[in-house]
Design an enzyme around this catalytic site. Structure first.
Site, short mmCIF file in Angstrom:
data_model
loop_
_atom_site.label_atom_id
_atom_site.label_comp_id
_atom_site.label_asym_id
_atom_site.label_seq_id
_atom_site.Cartn_x
_atom_site.Cartn_y
_atom_site.Cartn_z
N TYR A 152 0.69 -1.23 0.03
CA TYR A 152 0.05 -0.27 0.06
C TYR A 152 0.76 1.22 0.01
CZ TYR A 152 -3.71 3.06 1.51
OH TYR A 152 -4.59 4.16 1.65
N LYS A 156 1.11 4.06 -3.03
CA LYS A 156 0.59 5.51 -2.99
C LYS A 156 1.77 6.48 -3.16
CE LYS A 156 -3.75 4.85 -2.01
NZ LYS A 156 -4.71 5.32 -2.78
N1 LIG Z 1 -10.18 5.23 4.54
C1 LIG Z 1 -9.01 5.73 4.81
O1 LIG Z 1 -8.51 5.85 6.20
C2 LIG Z 1 -8.10 6.30 3.96
C3 LIG Z 1 -6.80 6.76 4.25
C4 LIG Z 1 -6.21 7.39 3.38
C5 LIG Z 1 -6.19 7.22 1.81
N2 LIG Z 1 -7.54 6.64 1.49
C6 LIG Z 1 -7.67 6.34 0.14
O2 LIG Z 1 -8.88 6.92 -0.25
C7 LIG Z 1 -9.57 6.10 -1.33
C8 LIG Z 1 -10.75 5.71 -0.90
O3 LIG Z 1 -11.02 4.78 0.22
P1 LIG Z 1 -12.19 4.56 1.04
O4 LIG Z 1 -11.93 4.68 2.58
O5 LIG Z 1 -13.31 5.37 0.50
O6 LIG Z 1 -12.45 2.99 0.72
P2 LIG Z 1 -13.53 2.10 0.31
O7 LIG Z 1 -12.96 0.71 0.39
O8 LIG Z 1 -14.66 2.56 0.89
O9 LIG Z 1 -13.75 2.47 -1.35
C9 LIG Z 1 -12.89 2.25 -2.31
C10 LIG Z 1 -13.98 1.73 -3.42
O10 LIG Z 1 -13.06 1.16 -4.62
C11 LIG Z 1 -13.67 0.16 -5.34
N3 LIG Z 1 -12.63 -0.61 -5.92
C12 LIG Z 1 -11.86 -1.29 -5.33
N4 LIG Z 1 -10.84 -1.88 -6.23
C13 LIG Z 1 -11.47 -1.72 -7.43
C14 LIG Z 1 -11.24 -1.95 -8.82
N5 LIG Z 1 -10.43 -2.88 -9.23
N6 LIG Z 1 -11.99 -1.57 -9.73
C15 LIG Z 1 -12.87 -0.69 -9.51
N7 LIG Z 1 -13.36 -0.23 -8.21
C16 LIG Z 1 -12.58 -0.64 -7.24
C17 LIG Z 1 -14.37 -0.57 -4.12
O11 LIG Z 1 -15.36 -1.34 -4.54
C18 LIG Z 1 -14.85 0.47 -3.17
O12 LIG Z 1 -16.26 0.87 -3.42
C19 LIG Z 1 -8.53 4.88 -1.53
O13 LIG Z 1 -7.84 5.02 -2.70
C20 LIG Z 1 -7.85 4.67 -0.20
O14 LIG Z 1 -6.43 4.25 -0.52
C21 LIG Z 1 -8.48 6.01 2.40
#
Ligand SMILES: NC(=O)c1ccc[n+]([C@@H]2O[C@H](COP(=O)([O-])OP(=O)(O)OC[C@H]3O[C@@H](n4cnc5c(N)ncnc54)[C@H](O)[C@@H]3O)[C@@H](O)[C@H]2O)c1
Length: 256
Positions: A152, A156
């Site tokens: 991860y 990123k």
């Molecule tokens: N939640 C956190 O604490 C956090 C912190 C920093 C960064 N992020 C980043 O923010 C973004 C969103 O995270 P989130 O917390 O909303 O996650 P989440 O799991 O709620 O949403 C991610 C979405 O991406 C979709 N997805 C995954 N693989 C896929 C693929 N191969 N093709 C199409 N869709 C796909 C999933 O179905 C899901 O709906 C991510 O990139 C994550 O790395 C999240």
């Protein structure tokens, strides 16, 4: 309305942060292509947004998916002005136990997919005369390693680097690229977080809480708006100061 008439693709729109971005975009006047591999989750979000948004179901790891997304957006919206590469996975496995399959899955989802989609969207933006914004969703893990997240963190960090390359190569076409780095955000159905991890991160946060999805959505709207017209290549952190230092350390000098 800061995004009036803009045509946007938001990936991972069925997830916590992507859904908040989609709602904020529609409230600012954008029209949207909601992309997710989970049809039901994306359709649930679309139902609340009405005619301003349509769903394109795709697994963005597939090499052909990027062109198909851009074609769908051009067909339904007439073009593409904004891409938000938000879909991502964050599984957690210790380095000594990390299987190749998991490394590949995370790199394909968090880096290869966003690269291909950024390239396809940029080609479409250039072909329609230039101008546009590409937002890549990164993470504090890009700069600061944590146990179990070698894939991860690598994905990123590399995605933030892709943002910088997009900024320098596409600026002459009027296209900006911005990384947005959310802090801990709760509620993912796909990548759930343990209670201990959540507690530890909140304890170390100067503002003492997790990010709300709306905090990040507000930064993405700003990054895509004309207010950010001279912001490109940089990272906007939405982490309440969580990456600024070690808020939970005591004073170093004995007191009293
Ligand atoms: N939640 C956190 O604490 C956090 C912190 C920093 C960064 N992020 C980043 O923010 C973004 C969103 O995270 P989130 O917390 O909303 O996650 P989440 O799991 O709620 O949403 C991610 C979405 O991406 C979709 N997805 C995954 N693989 C896929 C693929 N191969 N093709 C199409 N869709 C796909 C999933 O179905 C899901 O709906 C991510 O990139 C994550 O790395 C999240």
């Amino acid at each position: 309305m800061r995004l009036q008439g803009r045509r946007a693709v938001v990936t991972g729109a069925g997830g916590v942060i992507g859904a908040a971005i989609a709602r904020a975009f529609v409230a600012e006047g954008a029209r949207l292509c909601l992309v997710d591999v989970r049809a039901e989750a994306a359709e649930r979000e679309q139902a609340g947004l009405g005619a301003a948004a349509f769903v394109h179901v795709a697994d963005l790891r597939a090499p052909a998916a990027a062109e198909a997304v851009v074609e769908a957006a051009r067909g339904a919206l007439g073009g593409i002005d904004i891409l938000v590469n938000n879909a991502g996975l964050y599984p957690n496995t210790p380095l000594l136990e990390m299987p190749d399959e998991e490394w590949d899955r995370v790199i394909d989802t968090n880096l290869n997919g966003p690269f291909r989609l950024a390239r396809a969207a940029a080609r479409a933006m250039v072909a329609q005369g230039g101008g546009g914004v590409i937002v890549n969703m990164v993470s504090g893990a890009a700069d600061s390693a944590r146990p179990g997240s070698v894939h991860y963190s690598a994905s990123k960090a590399a995605l933030a680097s892709v943002t910088r390359s997009l900024a320098i190569e596409l600026g002459r076409h009027g296209i900006r690229a911005v990384s947005v780095s959310p802090g801990l955000t709760l509620g993912s159905e796909v990548s759930p977080l343990s209670e201990e991890y959540t507690r530890a991160l909140i304890a170390g946060n100067p503002l003492g809480r997790a990010a709300r999805p709306e905090d990040t959505a507000a930064a993405v709207v700003f990054a895509c708006s004309d207010e950010a017209a001279f912001i490109s290549g940089s990272v906007i952190k939405v982490d309440g100061g969580g990456s600024a230092g070690r808020a939970s350390l005591p004073l170093s000098t004995p007191r009293g």
